[in-house]
Design a protein around this motif. Sequence first.
Motif, PDB file in Angstrom:
ATOM      1  N   ALA A  58       0.829  -1.204   0.000  1.00  0.00           N
ATOM      2  CA  ALA A  58       0.000   0.000   0.000  1.00  0.00           C
ATOM      3  C   ALA A  58       0.860   1.248   0.000  1.00  0.00           C
ATOM      4  O   ALA A  58       0.560   2.238  -0.676  1.00  0.00           O
ATOM      5  N   GLY A  68      -8.281   2.206  -7.045  1.00  0.00           N
ATOM      6  CA  GLY A  68      -8.092   2.336  -5.610  1.00  0.00           C
ATOM      7  C   GLY A  68      -9.408   2.547  -4.886  1.00  0.00           C
ATOM      8  O   GLY A  68      -9.639   1.999  -3.791  1.00  0.00           O
ATOM      9  N   HIS A  69     -10.278   3.357  -5.493  1.00  0.00           N
ATOM     10  CA  HIS A  69     -11.589   3.606  -4.889  1.00  0.00           C
ATOM     11  C   HIS A  69     -12.401   2.312  -4.831  1.00  0.00           C
ATOM     12  O   HIS A  69     -13.039   1.996  -3.807  1.00  0.00           O
ATOM     13  N   THR A 105     -11.267  -0.733  -4.756  1.00  0.00           N
ATOM     14  CA  THR A 105     -10.651  -1.623  -3.777  1.00  0.00           C
ATOM     15  C   THR A 105     -11.123  -1.275  -2.371  1.00  0.00           C
ATOM     16  O   THR A 105     -11.438  -2.158  -1.566  1.00  0.00           O
ATOM     17  N   GLN A 106     -11.158   0.028  -2.079  1.00  0.00           N
ATOM     18  CA  GLN A 106     -11.644   0.452  -0.762  1.00  0.00           C
ATOM     19  C   GLN A 106     -13.098   0.024  -0.541  1.00  0.00           C
ATOM     20  O   GLN A 106     -13.512  -0.246   0.590  1.00  0.00           O
ATOM     21  N   ARG A 107     -13.859  -0.027  -1.607  1.00  0.00           N
ATOM     22  CA  ARG A 107     -15.264  -0.437  -1.510  1.00  0.00           C
ATOM     23  C   ARG A 107     -15.416  -1.960  -1.454  1.00  0.00           C
ATOM     24  O   ARG A 107     -16.508  -2.488  -1.365  1.00  0.00           O
TER      25      ARG A 107
END
Length: 868
Positions: A17, A616-617, A619-621
């Motif tokens: 990360a 990335g967004h 993945t966060q979801r």
Amino acid sequence: MMKLARLLLLPLSLTAAQLTAQVAGPSPLVSDQATAQLVPGGWIVAEGRANAALQAGFPATAAAGFRELLRDPALPAETRQRVTLSLVTALLDAGELAAAESALQGYDGPRNTSYQLRAGLLAVITRRIPAAKAALAAGKIEELPVADRGWWYFLQAGVADDAGEIVPANNLYDQASRAAVSDLQRARFVLGQEQSRLRSGQASEAQLVTLRGNMERFQGQRTGYTYVRTYAAALAGLGRAAEAQAVLQRQLAVLPPTERDAADQLGLMLGLIAGEGSVAGRQAFRQLLRDGQRPDTQRLALQLLARGAKIPAERAQLRRDLSELIVAPAQHAIIENLLTARAQAALADQEYALAEADARTLVELYPGSTQKAEALGVRLSVAWDLKRYRTAADIAVQLRAVIADERERAELGVLLAEAFFRSEDYKNAADAYAAAVHELPAVVPAGTLIFQRVLSDIRADQLDSAAKQLDEAATTAGFDTVSRWQAEWNLVKEMQVRGQAAAAQARVDKLLAGGAQGVPEDLRIRLMWLRAKLSFDNNQPETTLRQADELLALLAKGGQADEALRNNVTSTAQLLKAQALLALSRDQEGLAMLDQLRTAHRATAAAQYSYLVQAGHLTQRGDMAGAQGVLLSFVDTPAYRQSEYAPLALYEAAINLERQGLDRQLREAYEKMLERLIHDYPQSDLVFYARLKQGDLLRKLNDFVSARQVYEDLINNSGRHPDILLAQLALADSLFAQGANSVVNYESASAIFERLRDLPSAPVDLRVEAGFKWGYALAKRAQPAKAQTVFWSVVDAFLLDATQAAKLGAKGRYWISRALLELGQIHEDAGRLDEAQRAYQLIVDQKLSGAAQAQAKLTRFGAGGTKP
């Protein structure tokens, strides 16, 4: 290949990360090469070298140096004017009169006495006496630098000589010689007098008969030798140079050995008539240099030989001629001049070792020499050309000690600062720039020097000092607006890089709140972009959204900024806006903004990076499949396959698969994503980290043998990589994992852990991790006493030492906590509960990551502890 400006230095404690976070997204930041303003060291060295070549008798070399300087568009106006006049001088000395006239016509500075001197000398040489008289009338000798005053007398002598005023002319020539600032300049005045004699040697046939008769009447007498020179000059003036040379050669052949002085004068006349470019001329000057009666005459011959050496082959011959005299058993009368001339000839042909050797010999053997400044100048040029800037700084200090001219001393002060700067000794550079700001005369604008001082403080990791200097200099008259705001830009950008986003944001807000008066538009819009970026970095997406909209509205109005910059800022501002919308969970608007960006600015770095933002967004979801699809669609788009972000997208795709954890996904990450990165982008900075990640994946697949091969390959083939210690630590982990069945593997792992813990050059976090793992390995091998010692050494060296503790990052603090927990457990197992409690209490007091676990232990022991 991913540009270094895009890939910031990766910490050794890197996680997947963190790697993504450390790869900088697109921005309109200026490159590192553009951060520094014009630093004048280059032209200071070049001008000094050309001047030294001129003084040493190499006018053609000097002229080439001055011309090269004048091609630099960034050369300050005052320096350009001075260099133009120096070029005129060099061309006059080289006999290139038409070129000298052209250079003088191109001079755009004040018609001061320095200008009038060159104009007058050119006029005398070309027999335009009224123009020479006008130049004398327009100037004042007291306005000239000391080094030029002898030439003013020489100009007056030339005018008198042309008018036939022999006695006043000779007196003025004598004044010129007395005003000479060096032996070499005095020799040049003698040369000029002889050349003037030749130019004025016009005579009728009747006068020629008279001169010949007097020469024959006084043959063998000193008066006769004078008539020989006058007769030869008259012949040359009538175009009968060969006849003149024959007369001089016959006279030299019968001259008594006792008339050495007359031999010098006749030999000089012979060489001047033949010309320094001819075989006869060079032979005459060589003989004069070897056998001349007076040192001044020998210096004159040396200058003429040097002046005739215009190409490398001729300079090589000159060096051979000088070498014969330098190594002769009897020391030559002008040995110091010979060494200087040979050094200058070598420098002109970039024979740096030879030039340095001669210059160093002169300084070491003749420390009181009048040629010391010239020798140090050669050494300075060599060091600068070879980029040995620390050596250049040392020489600049020595040269300042022997230079009397205030301007030259001031220039060397600036050069000293830049030498420190280029050698990356930024602290000394900051001090030197500070001194240069206050030194007179001011040879460089104060704004440039203040800017460089601030930049030096920044690079010396003295951000507080840089901010203080900027605040204090803000009202300084010489600190121009552009320099000030560029310095502010660099400071704020560095604060951002160093993780001081909040302080950087506060400074930008303060700067822009003041209206940013006088700031160039391109810098203003960059600052506005940076303000929005900093607010996003500080988790203020609503503020980011507002500031991005303000910036986009300003850009839409048009302006004077470069179109490429406007497009760059527009695209990066749209990307920031999309990121802010996604952070605010306004996904539909954010994704629509990303689509708009890719449509309107498809080829920009921001459009390319937008795929990584979207992935990335997702993945966060928790939408791993969606994120993977976005990353691969980016890499598989033909237009983006060579994008600087394509390797990062593949790396991210591998991490995405690793997060899902199944063996088949780990293999896919290894074989498809990372292998493709390594194969398709072999020049990428991410290749090293891809190989490192492959080793980690192999360990997760319990293939420790293959993992070891990967790490060993990295260590053997990437030994100079800044993060090579990561591979060494990972290798030790692999060896330790195999240590249960192999004492050799265990001992090898322990040796690596120990070495890394004790390696002073290693980052603190890595040393702490290695120390913990060494202690842990000892504990697992039933060596609690030794493990206890190792664990405590880690705590004592890196937590209780305030200096080292200040360097700890989050990962280092994590491993410190692990060490204390293990240490406490060892004490518990041994029944030393008081010592165990002290270990756990340290975790709580220092607010380390294991504080809750430590608190629970303390509670179980009945100790109060402290709430974290």
